[in-house]
Design a protein around this motif. Structure first.
Motif, PDB file in Angstrom:
ATOM      1  N   PHE A   1       0.888  -1.176   0.000  1.00  0.00           N
ATOM      2  CA  PHE A   1       0.000   0.000   0.000  1.00  0.00           C
ATOM      3  C   PHE A   1       0.919   1.218   0.000  1.00  0.00           C
ATOM      4  O   PHE A   1       2.130   1.077   0.202  1.00  0.00           O
TER       5      PHE A   1
ATOM      6  N   ASP B   1       4.358   3.551   8.409  1.00  0.00           N
ATOM      7  CA  ASP B   1       3.497   2.380   8.231  1.00  0.00           C
ATOM      8  C   ASP B   1       3.732   1.917   6.802  1.00  0.00           C
ATOM      9  O   ASP B   1       3.439   2.644   5.858  1.00  0.00           O
TER      10      ASP B   1
ATOM     11  N   CYS C   1       3.326  -3.331   8.653  1.00  0.00           N
ATOM     12  CA  CYS C   1       4.009  -3.044   9.914  1.00  0.00           C
ATOM     13  C   CYS C   1       4.000  -1.539  10.141  1.00  0.00           C
ATOM     14  O   CYS C   1       4.018  -0.769   9.182  1.00  0.00           O
ATOM     15  N   THR C   2       3.946  -1.136  11.396  1.00  0.00           N
ATOM     16  CA  THR C   2       4.122   0.282  11.738  1.00  0.00           C
ATOM     17  C   THR C   2       5.103   0.403  12.891  1.00  0.00           C
ATOM     18  O   THR C   2       5.019  -0.359  13.856  1.00  0.00           O
TER      19      THR C   2
ATOM     20  N   GLU D   1      -2.467  -3.297  16.049  1.00  0.00           N
ATOM     21  CA  GLU D   1      -1.961  -1.948  15.774  1.00  0.00           C
ATOM     22  C   GLU D   1      -2.745  -0.843  16.480  1.00  0.00           C
ATOM     23  O   GLU D   1      -3.381  -0.012  15.825  1.00  0.00           O
TER      24      GLU D   1
ATOM     25  N   GLU E   1       2.516  -1.415  15.191  1.00  0.00           N
ATOM     26  CA  GLU E   1       1.794  -2.498  14.515  1.00  0.00           C
ATOM     27  C   GLU E   1       2.712  -3.671  14.272  1.00  0.00           C
ATOM     28  O   GLU E   1       3.782  -3.530  13.667  1.00  0.00           O
TER      29      GLU E   1
HETATM   30 ZN    ZN Z   1      -0.054  -0.828   8.555  1.00  0.00          ZN
END
Ligand code: ZN
Ligand code: ZN
Length: 356
Positions: free
Chosen positions: A182, A213, A225-226, A318, A332
């Motif tokens: 994304f 993120d 992942c964040t 998250e 996250e």
């Molecule tokens: Zn994320």
């Protein structure tokens, strides 16, 4: 048992003879086809795949368990025939099919066959991953971790958020990702208070929090992942919301195992954050499933988290705290639900790190 075989068990449950699969992600999951024009019809003894001439060669290599057929570019026309004897109730993916597409399918299909809204049946299968899918998601996570590590080593303070996002996405591709999962979020200072901030043209200041993120897609599978970093010494308020988010995230992550519902795991993080007076600053759900799409089932939230976690689910945890005009924190992880607990795919430290 093949994925299509497992789908037929759901067709039995729903009282359907066949399912018409038109969503391209679901089509890929069931048949292996990665092109952008095709459909499948799946029943107990029926495995039909249709694409147009551009994809015939590709389909011959990818789609091995279906009877392949070349249709016109407007391949829906092929539904005028080819139905097995006795087919009466045919499900379609009503959450994915447009009103226009539905009208077209109805128009070409034989009048004696009922077209039934079937909901997200293939997505239901997709929520529970196979070992090879877990391997792909783990590899995507490792790649994403390595890419961010490379970017942080170059230094971020004083550089525009958008430049960091762009370099991160480039680095993921350079390391072999299909593409980013994304559009990366790189949000510093008060922009970090917007959960879906994107990345602005503003430079990243020193002495604030920076939320990143990001995720990589590898062999079709996503990571997510964040991490939130400090760009130098931060205010007590920011340090406190960081510590609180970290505590809430760890408590909810510890509860990820077969048994609890998504709502129950969400509640664990929400109670910890609410007890310190920040409940209203945590405005989104705790997490979501990840697979071929970065957002899929199951959902970890108070409103839509009815499903119990089972082994094979892949979920994010998250929580975040967002204080308008001040800043925000989100942490996250991506976790695999195992038979007796969970494995974490994301590997970077969650202790507040100072970066420059
Ligand atoms: Zn994320
Ligand atoms: Zn996420």
């Amino acid at each position: 048992m093949s994925r299509a075989d497992r789908l037929t068990e759901l067709l039995d449950r729903e009282g359907l003879d066949l399912l018409l699969v038109t969503d391209l992600t679901n089509l890929r999951y069931l048949t292996g086809f990665t092109g952008t024009n095709g459909m499948a019809v799946v029943g107990r003894e029926h495995r039909r795949f249709v694409t147009d001439f551009r994809y015939v060669e590709q389909a011959a290599a990818q789609v091995t368990e279906f009877d392949r057929e070349e249709g016109p570019r407007d391949f829906v026309t092929a539904l005028g025939g080819g139905w097995p004897e006795g087919a009466k109730r045919v499900g379609f993916e009503d959450h994915k099919v447009s009103i226009r597409q539905h009208a077209r399918i109805r128009e070409v299909m034989p009048a004696g066959i009922e077209l039934v809204p079937a909901g997200a049946l293939v997505e239901e299968l997709r929520a529970v991953k196979e070992a090879q899918e877990l391997d792909a998601i783990r590899a995507a996570s490792q790649l994403a971790d390595a890419a961010l590590t490379t970017i942080l080593e170059r230094g971020v303070v004083g550089r525009p958020e958008r430049e960091i996002a762009l370099e991160l996405e480039h680095e993921m591709r350079r390391q072999g990702a299909d593409e980013p999962s994304f559009a990366s979020i790189v949000a510093s200072a008060e922009r970090g208070a917007r959960p879906h901030a994107g990345a602005s043209g503003e430079p990243i200041p020193a002495g604030t929090l920076l939320t990143i993120d990001w995720g990589a897609k590898l062999d079709g599978y996503c990571s997510d992942c964040t991490r939130t970093f400090a760009t130098g010494e931060v205010s007590d308020e920011l340090a406190e919301i960081y510590a609180l988010t970290q505590r809430a995230q760890q408590a909810a992550l510890d509860a990820v195992a077969p048994g609890p519902t998504g709502a129950e795991v969400d509640r664990i993080a929400r109670d910890i954050i609410s007890a310190e007076g920040h409940g209203e600053h945590f405005g989104h759900g705790l997490g979501h499933g990840v697979g071929l799409e970065v957002h899929e089932g199951p959902t970890l939230s108070a409103q839509r988290g009815d499903d119990a976690l089972v082994s094979g689910h892949v979920v994010t945890v998250e929580p975040g705290i967002y204080i308008p005009g001040v800043g925000g924190v989100r942490i996250e992880d991506l976790a695999f639900v195992t038979v007796d607990g969970h494995d974490v795919a994301t590997g970077l430290s969650k202790d507040l790190q100072i970066i420059t």
